[in-house]
Design an enzyme around this catalytic site. Structure first.
Site, mmCIF file in Angstrom:
data_model
loop_
_atom_site.group_PDB
_atom_site.id
_atom_site.type_symbol
_atom_site.label_atom_id
_atom_site.label_comp_id
_atom_site.label_asym_id
_atom_site.label_seq_id
_atom_site.Cartn_x
_atom_site.Cartn_y
_atom_site.Cartn_z
ATOM 1 N NE ARG A 89 -3.983 -1.954 2.194
ATOM 2 C CZ ARG A 89 -4.864 -2.363 1.280
ATOM 3 N NH1 ARG A 89 -5.035 -1.658 0.164
ATOM 4 N NH2 ARG A 89 -5.565 -3.466 1.468
ATOM 5 C CG ASP A 90 1.431 5.589 -2.305
ATOM 6 O OD1 ASP A 90 1.996 5.626 -3.409
ATOM 7 O OD2 ASP A 90 1.563 6.495 -1.438
ATOM 8 C CG ASN A 124 3.839 9.120 -12.268
ATOM 9 O OD1 ASN A 124 3.048 9.294 -13.176
ATOM 10 N ND2 ASN A 124 3.482 9.145 -10.988
ATOM 11 C CB VAL A 139 10.179 6.424 -5.311
ATOM 12 C CG1 VAL A 139 11.041 5.250 -4.862
ATOM 13 C CG2 VAL A 139 9.528 7.103 -4.104
ATOM 14 C CG HIS A 163 6.765 3.382 -8.322
ATOM 15 N ND1 HIS A 163 8.009 3.978 -8.457
ATOM 16 C CD2 HIS A 163 5.874 4.397 -8.232
ATOM 17 C CE1 HIS A 163 7.862 5.293 -8.442
ATOM 18 N NE2 HIS A 163 6.577 5.572 -8.317
ATOM 19 C CG HIS A 166 1.250 4.971 -8.808
ATOM 20 N ND1 HIS A 166 1.254 5.585 -7.580
ATOM 21 C CD2 HIS A 166 2.393 5.385 -9.417
ATOM 22 C CE1 HIS A 166 2.327 6.346 -7.449
ATOM 23 N NE2 HIS A 166 3.042 6.239 -8.557
#
Ligand code: 5GP
Ligand code: ZN
Length: 114
Positions: free
Chosen positions: A29-30, A87, A96, A100, A102
């Site tokens: 989880r973010d 991104n 970061v 990754h 999302h």
């Protein structure tokens, strides 16, 4: 990568709410969710961004999306829908420097493109 936060999460050196992990990827989880479901799926090995992907990473990237599908089902957002976002770099808003994906859902998302 000793200093990378997502490498630390993948190896258990930094705590996170991990929803799924296998030999290739980790989903967690973010820490600053922008919607009821906000999960990050990362490769366990350090890849900085889409720009650093190599030919042999094709299976890994495909696997990230198959795990996204699994997470969406687990989180009950598969039917209602969600966004899958990667991104890249400064203009892409990447903060970061470890690749990754999302997965964001659980509410109707506003359209924003820039
Ligand atoms: P980016 O802007 O690079 O696409 O997204 C980075 C995301 O990572 C952000 O949504 C941010 O909230 C999340 N994040 C950054 N550091 C941590 C952390 O240490 N733990 C967790 N769970 N999420 C993080
Ligand atoms: Zn890393």
């Amino acid at each position: 990568m000793q200093t990378c936060v997502f490498c630390k999460i993948a190896t258990g050196m930094l705590p996170a709410t991990i929803l799924y992990q296998d030999e290739l990827v980790t989903a967690f989880r973010d820490m600053h969710p922008v919607a009821p479901t906000h999960v990050l799926i990362i490769p366990n090995k350090h890849i900085q961004s889409v720009n650093e992907l190599e030919e042999l990473d094709g299976t890994l990237v495909g696997h990230m999306f198959l795990v996204a599908k699994k997470i969406a089902e687990q989180e009950n957002i598969a039917h209602s829908g969600y966004r899958s976002i990667i991104n890249t770099g400064e203009h892409g808003g990447q903060t970061v420097q470890h690749l990754h994906l999302h997965i964001i859902g659980g509410q109707r998302l506003r359209f924003s493109m820039g």
